[in-house]
Design a protein around this motif. Sequence first.
Motif, PDB file in Angstrom:
ATOM      1  N   GLY A 189       0.801  -1.218   0.000  1.00 51.46           N
ATOM      2  CA  GLY A 189       0.000   0.000   0.000  1.00 51.46           C
ATOM      3  C   GLY A 189       0.830   1.262   0.000  1.00 51.46           C
ATOM      4  O   GLY A 189       0.321   2.343  -0.291  1.00 51.46           O
ATOM      5  N   ALA A 190       2.122   1.129   0.316  1.00 49.71           N
ATOM      6  CA  ALA A 190       2.975   2.316   0.342  1.00 49.71           C
ATOM      7  C   ALA A 190       3.103   2.940  -1.041  1.00 49.71           C
ATOM      8  O   ALA A 190       3.128   4.162  -1.191  1.00 49.71           O
ATOM      9  N   ASP A 191       3.158   2.091  -2.086  1.00 49.39           N
ATOM     10  CA  ASP A 191       3.282   2.617  -3.451  1.00 49.39           C
ATOM     11  C   ASP A 191       2.056   3.438  -3.827  1.00 49.39           C
ATOM     12  O   ASP A 191       2.155   4.476  -4.485  1.00 49.39           O
ATOM     13  N   ASP A 192       0.878   2.973  -3.409  1.00 50.13           N
ATOM     14  CA  ASP A 192      -0.336   3.740  -3.693  1.00 50.13           C
ATOM     15  C   ASP A 192      -0.321   5.070  -2.947  1.00 50.13           C
ATOM     16  O   ASP A 192      -0.733   6.104  -3.488  1.00 50.13           O
ATOM     17  N   LEU A 193       0.171   5.060  -1.708  1.00 52.41           N
ATOM     18  CA  LEU A 193       0.215   6.294  -0.918  1.00 52.41           C
ATOM     19  C   LEU A 193       1.213   7.293  -1.496  1.00 52.41           C
ATOM     20  O   LEU A 193       1.054   8.504  -1.319  1.00 52.41           O
ATOM     21  N   MET A 194       2.228   6.794  -2.220  1.00 54.03           N
ATOM     22  CA  MET A 194       3.224   7.689  -2.798  1.00 54.03           C
ATOM     23  C   MET A 194       2.618   8.604  -3.857  1.00 54.03           C
ATOM     24  O   MET A 194       3.216   9.601  -4.247  1.00 54.03           O
ATOM     25  N   ARG A 195       1.411   8.271  -4.323  1.00 50.34           N
ATOM     26  CA  ARG A 195       0.750   9.133  -5.310  1.00 50.34           C
ATOM     27  C   ARG A 195       0.194  10.408  -4.675  1.00 50.34           C
ATOM     28  O   ARG A 195      -0.115  11.367  -5.376  1.00 50.34           O
ATOM     29  N   LEU A 196       0.080  10.397  -3.352  1.00 48.84           N
ATOM     30  CA  LEU A 196      -0.450  11.568  -2.654  1.00 48.84           C
ATOM     31  C   LEU A 196       0.650  12.579  -2.392  1.00 48.84           C
ATOM     32  O   LEU A 196       1.834  12.239  -2.354  1.00 48.84           O
ATOM     33  N   THR A 197       0.255  13.811  -2.198  1.00 49.72           N
ATOM     34  CA  THR A 197       1.213  14.838  -1.785  1.00 49.72           C
ATOM     35  C   THR A 197       1.462  14.696  -0.286  1.00 49.72           C
ATOM     36  O   THR A 197       0.722  13.982   0.420  1.00 49.72           O
ATOM     37  N   ILE A 198       2.486  15.381   0.227  1.00 48.65           N
ATOM     38  CA  ILE A 198       2.784  15.311   1.656  1.00 48.65           C
ATOM     39  C   ILE A 198       1.616  15.828   2.502  1.00 48.65           C
ATOM     40  O   ILE A 198       1.226  15.170   3.487  1.00 48.65           O
ATOM     41  N   PRO A 199       0.985  16.975   2.157  1.00 49.92           N
ATOM     42  CA  PRO A 199      -0.188  17.392   2.942  1.00 49.92           C
ATOM     43  C   PRO A 199      -1.322  16.370   2.900  1.00 49.92           C
ATOM     44  O   PRO A 199      -2.011  16.150   3.911  1.00 49.92           O
ATOM     45  N   GLN A 200      -1.523  15.722   1.750  1.00 47.88           N
ATOM     46  CA  GLN A 200      -2.561  14.694   1.650  1.00 47.88           C
ATOM     47  C   GLN A 200      -2.213  13.475   2.512  1.00 47.88           C
ATOM     48  O   GLN A 200      -3.101  12.876   3.140  1.00 47.88           O
ATOM     49  N   LEU A 201      -0.932  13.109   2.542  1.00 51.94           N
ATOM     50  CA  LEU A 201      -0.512  11.991   3.391  1.00 51.94           C
ATOM     51  C   LEU A 201      -0.765  12.296   4.864  1.00 51.94           C
ATOM     52  O   LEU A 201      -1.256  11.433   5.618  1.00 51.94           O
ATOM     53  N   LYS A 202      -0.434  13.524   5.270  1.00 54.80           N
ATOM     54  CA  LYS A 202      -0.667  13.882   6.675  1.00 54.80           C
ATOM     55  C   LYS A 202      -2.147  13.895   7.003  1.00 54.80           C
ATOM     56  O   LYS A 202      -2.565  13.471   8.094  1.00 54.80           O
ATOM     57  N   GLY A 203      -2.950  14.363   6.064  1.00 52.24           N
ATOM     58  CA  GLY A 203      -4.394  14.347   6.282  1.00 52.24           C
ATOM     59  C   GLY A 203      -4.924  12.932   6.364  1.00 52.24           C
ATOM     60  O   GLY A 203      -5.789  12.626   7.205  1.00 52.24           O
ATOM     61  N   PHE A 204      -4.434  12.044   5.506  1.00 52.26           N
ATOM     62  CA  PHE A 204      -4.844  10.647   5.523  1.00 52.26           C
ATOM     63  C   PHE A 204      -4.456   9.998   6.845  1.00 52.26           C
ATOM     64  O   PHE A 204      -5.241   9.238   7.447  1.00 52.26           O
ATOM     65  N   ALA A 205      -3.252  10.295   7.312  1.00 54.75           N
ATOM     66  CA  ALA A 205      -2.796   9.725   8.577  1.00 54.75           C
ATOM     67  C   ALA A 205      -3.665  10.206   9.733  1.00 54.75           C
ATOM     68  O   ALA A 205      -4.061   9.411  10.605  1.00 54.75           O
TER      69      ALA A 205
END
Length: 236
Positions: A189-205
């Motif tokens: 799932g990390a590869d799929d998450l790499m498609r997000l921007t850093i702000p999107q990753l933090k929001g997802f987390a």
Amino acid sequence: MRTFNPEIYLTNGTRQVLGLTGQSTQPQSIVQAAQEGYFAATGRWPYVYGMPNQPDKGPEPEPEPEPEPDPTEIKFVSITVDGVLTNYGEPIYCKVNDALAVEAAITGDASPSYKWEARGNYPMVVSEQAAITTLTFPQQGSATVTLTVTDRTATDSPITYGMNFYIASQAEWDALHPAAAKPGIDLSGADDLMRLTIPQLKGFAATNGIDVAGLPRNKQLLAEYIAANMNLKDNA
């Protein structure tokens, strides 16, 4: 001047008037001009005492100047580190002795040279001074790396690109990256998450209750950390 006996002798007075004090190879000399005219008319070189006894070949022609190359441009410079596009000035994290594959690209039509340098006395190792190379950081700490892109035909040469690297020991890396440090942890799932921007990753987390406040601003670290914790929750 007799054509059957092409010999001319000058008296000392004539030579003095003409300013001849020995052999004269000056093309503007009256005597030499007469010699050359006679040679051009008859094909025979007239002997004149104290003057050259063979035709003047003249100066070698100047070589044709090389044409100036057409102007080019470097334009925009981009760099990927281990396949991830960098943002200018954004910190890049790695471990001591990691060999990072870096690649520079330009959007212009220049054919530049590339020079990678670490500022100060940091002992960075560069495998090759080229657009595609490997950088190795043997010492823990921080390093500012500058890429200089140069082309003498480019109107915007040189262009520099700066990167800030933070080099962690293995222990520090594991502390920043706890899920990935444990063997057997599922990082799918990390590869799929790499498609997000850093702000999107933090929001997802944040949405999934994963605290990333203490992690550095690095997309790959964030993606792997979030994926590992999501998989740990699913397997709990």
